[in-house]
Write a protein that holds these residues in place. Structure first.
Motif, short mmCIF file in Angstrom:
data_model
loop_
_atom_site.label_atom_id
_atom_site.label_comp_id
_atom_site.label_asym_id
_atom_site.label_seq_id
_atom_site.Cartn_x
_atom_site.Cartn_y
_atom_site.Cartn_z
N GLN B 6 60.77 30.58 33.76
CA GLN B 6 60.60 31.02 35.14
C GLN B 6 59.91 29.92 35.92
N SER B 7 60.38 29.67 37.14
CA SER B 7 59.77 28.64 37.97
C SER B 7 59.81 29.02 39.44
N PRO B 8 58.81 28.53 40.21
CA PRO B 8 57.63 27.80 39.73
C PRO B 8 56.64 28.76 39.08
N SER B 9 55.59 28.22 38.48
CA SER B 9 54.54 29.08 37.91
C SER B 9 53.63 29.62 39.00
N SER B 10 53.55 28.90 40.11
CA SER B 10 52.80 29.38 41.26
C SER B 10 53.34 28.71 42.52
N TRP B 35 63.34 42.28 37.77
CA TRP B 35 62.20 41.58 38.37
C TRP B 35 61.08 42.58 38.64
N TYR B 36 59.85 42.13 38.39
CA TYR B 36 58.67 42.97 38.58
C TYR B 36 57.66 42.28 39.49
N GLN B 37 56.92 43.10 40.21
CA GLN B 37 55.77 42.63 40.99
C GLN B 37 54.52 43.22 40.35
N GLN B 38 53.48 42.41 40.23
CA GLN B 38 52.22 42.90 39.68
C GLN B 38 51.07 42.39 40.52
N LYS B 39 50.21 43.30 40.93
CA LYS B 39 48.99 42.93 41.66
C LYS B 39 47.82 43.03 40.71
N PRO B 40 46.74 42.29 40.98
CA PRO B 40 45.60 42.23 40.05
C PRO B 40 45.07 43.62 39.68
N GLY B 41 44.91 43.83 38.39
CA GLY B 41 44.36 45.08 37.89
C GLY B 41 45.31 46.26 37.92
N LYS B 42 46.57 46.00 38.28
CA LYS B 42 47.55 47.08 38.39
C LYS B 42 48.71 46.87 37.41
N LEU B 73 65.10 35.55 42.43
CA LEU B 73 64.48 36.58 43.26
C LEU B 73 64.14 35.92 44.58
N THR B 74 64.55 36.53 45.67
CA THR B 74 64.27 36.00 47.00
C THR B 74 63.52 37.04 47.82
N ILE B 75 62.48 36.57 48.48
CA ILE B 75 61.79 37.38 49.48
C ILE B 75 62.12 36.73 50.81
N SER B 76 62.82 37.43 51.67
CA SER B 76 63.38 36.79 52.86
C SER B 76 62.32 36.45 53.91
N SER B 77 61.30 37.28 54.01
CA SER B 77 60.23 37.05 54.98
C SER B 77 58.95 37.62 54.38
N LEU B 78 58.15 36.74 53.83
CA LEU B 78 56.97 37.14 53.07
C LEU B 78 55.99 37.93 53.94
N GLN B 79 55.55 39.06 53.41
CA GLN B 79 54.58 39.91 54.10
C GLN B 79 53.24 39.88 53.37
N PRO B 80 52.16 40.24 54.04
CA PRO B 80 50.83 40.15 53.41
C PRO B 80 50.74 40.92 52.09
N GLU B 81 51.44 42.05 52.00
CA GLU B 81 51.38 42.86 50.78
C GLU B 81 52.21 42.28 49.63
N ASP B 82 52.93 41.18 49.89
CA ASP B 82 53.78 40.59 48.85
C ASP B 82 53.05 39.55 48.01
N PHE B 83 51.83 39.22 48.38
CA PHE B 83 51.09 38.26 47.58
C PHE B 83 50.71 38.92 46.25
N ALA B 84 51.28 38.39 45.18
CA ALA B 84 51.22 39.04 43.87
C ALA B 84 51.84 38.10 42.85
N THR B 85 51.94 38.57 41.62
CA THR B 85 52.63 37.82 40.57
C THR B 85 53.96 38.50 40.28
N TYR B 86 55.01 37.70 40.16
CA TYR B 86 56.36 38.20 39.92
C TYR B 86 56.85 37.71 38.56
#
Lengths: 113, 107
Positions: B6-10, B35-42, B73-86
């Motif tokens: 998977q790339s990039p790592s960040s 594809w999965y989204q994960q937020k810290p502690g969740k 995986l594409t996010i077309s227009s990043l939103q504040p709630e999308d900051f996470a690990t995929y």
């Protein structure tokens, strides 16, 4: 509402054992495969094991074969993970999941002396 | 075992940016990828299954594509709630394997 609730995580010494449980509600449990996935601190996700609907098929990642056993009780809507001969590298949050679609909140296992 | 790269790592991105994350597999897996989204502690939340099918309730700015050995995986227009690990996952064969994850951070 679909719910998966894990329990049983604890601090254990190397070589010890634990039984993790996952109680589910909100869907027909006996219709679905169930998976266990773990995540070591600061690391990525690692699939651990799964079990089919009637418990007749089970699969494991190589690193846990012979030490971990997955089982289920459809009458109790629960899936279990028996983990034996624990090692430091088994330290992780363990998640149960319905077919890797829906996940519980996880239970923490720490292996340390 | 099928290896997942998977790339990039960040990555660092701004709200409104288009973001693309790639997952390559060591052998063909048809479209048996999620594809999965994960937020810290969740716990992880599934966004995409079968490489390109959007999970019900997931915003349409998320999309997936690919088959065989290369997936995006594409996010077309990043939103504040999308900051996470995929993370990507293959379920074509055992053992199931995940990508290493991509952490999307705020620029």
């Amino acid at each position: 509402e679909v719910q998966l609730v894990e329990s049983g995580g604890d601090l254990v010494q190397p070589g010890g054992s634990l039984r993790l449980s996952c109680a589910v509600s909100g869907f027909t449990f006996s219709d679905f495969w169930m998976d266990w996935v773990r995540q070591a601190p600061g690391e990525g996700l690692e699939w651990v094991a799964n079990i089919n609907q009637d418990g007749s098929k089970k699969y494991y990642v190589d690193s846990v074969k012979g030490r971990f056993t997955v089982s289920r009780d459809n009458a109790k809507n629960s899936v279990y993970l028996q983990i034996n001969s624990l090692r430091a590298e088994d330290t992780a949050v363990y998640y149960c999941s319905r077919q890797l679609e829906l996940w519980g909140q996880g239970t923490k296992v720490t292996v340390s002396s | 075992d099928i290896q997942m790269t998977q790339s990039p790592s960040s990555l660092s991105a701004s709200v409104g940016d288009r973001v693309t994350i790639t997952c390559r597999t060591s052998q063909g897996i048809r479209n048996d990828l999620a594809w999965y989204q994960q937020k810290p502690g969740k716990a992880p939340e599934r966004l995409i299954y079968a490489a390109s099918s959007l999970v019900s309730g997931v915003p349409s700015r998320f999309s997936g594509s690919g088959s065989g050995t290369e997936f995006t995986l594409t996010i077309s227009s990043l939103q504040p709630e999308d900051f996470a690990t995929y993370s990507c996952l293959q379920w074509n064969s055992y053992p199931r394997t995940f990508g290493q994850g991509t952490k999307v951070e705020i620029k």
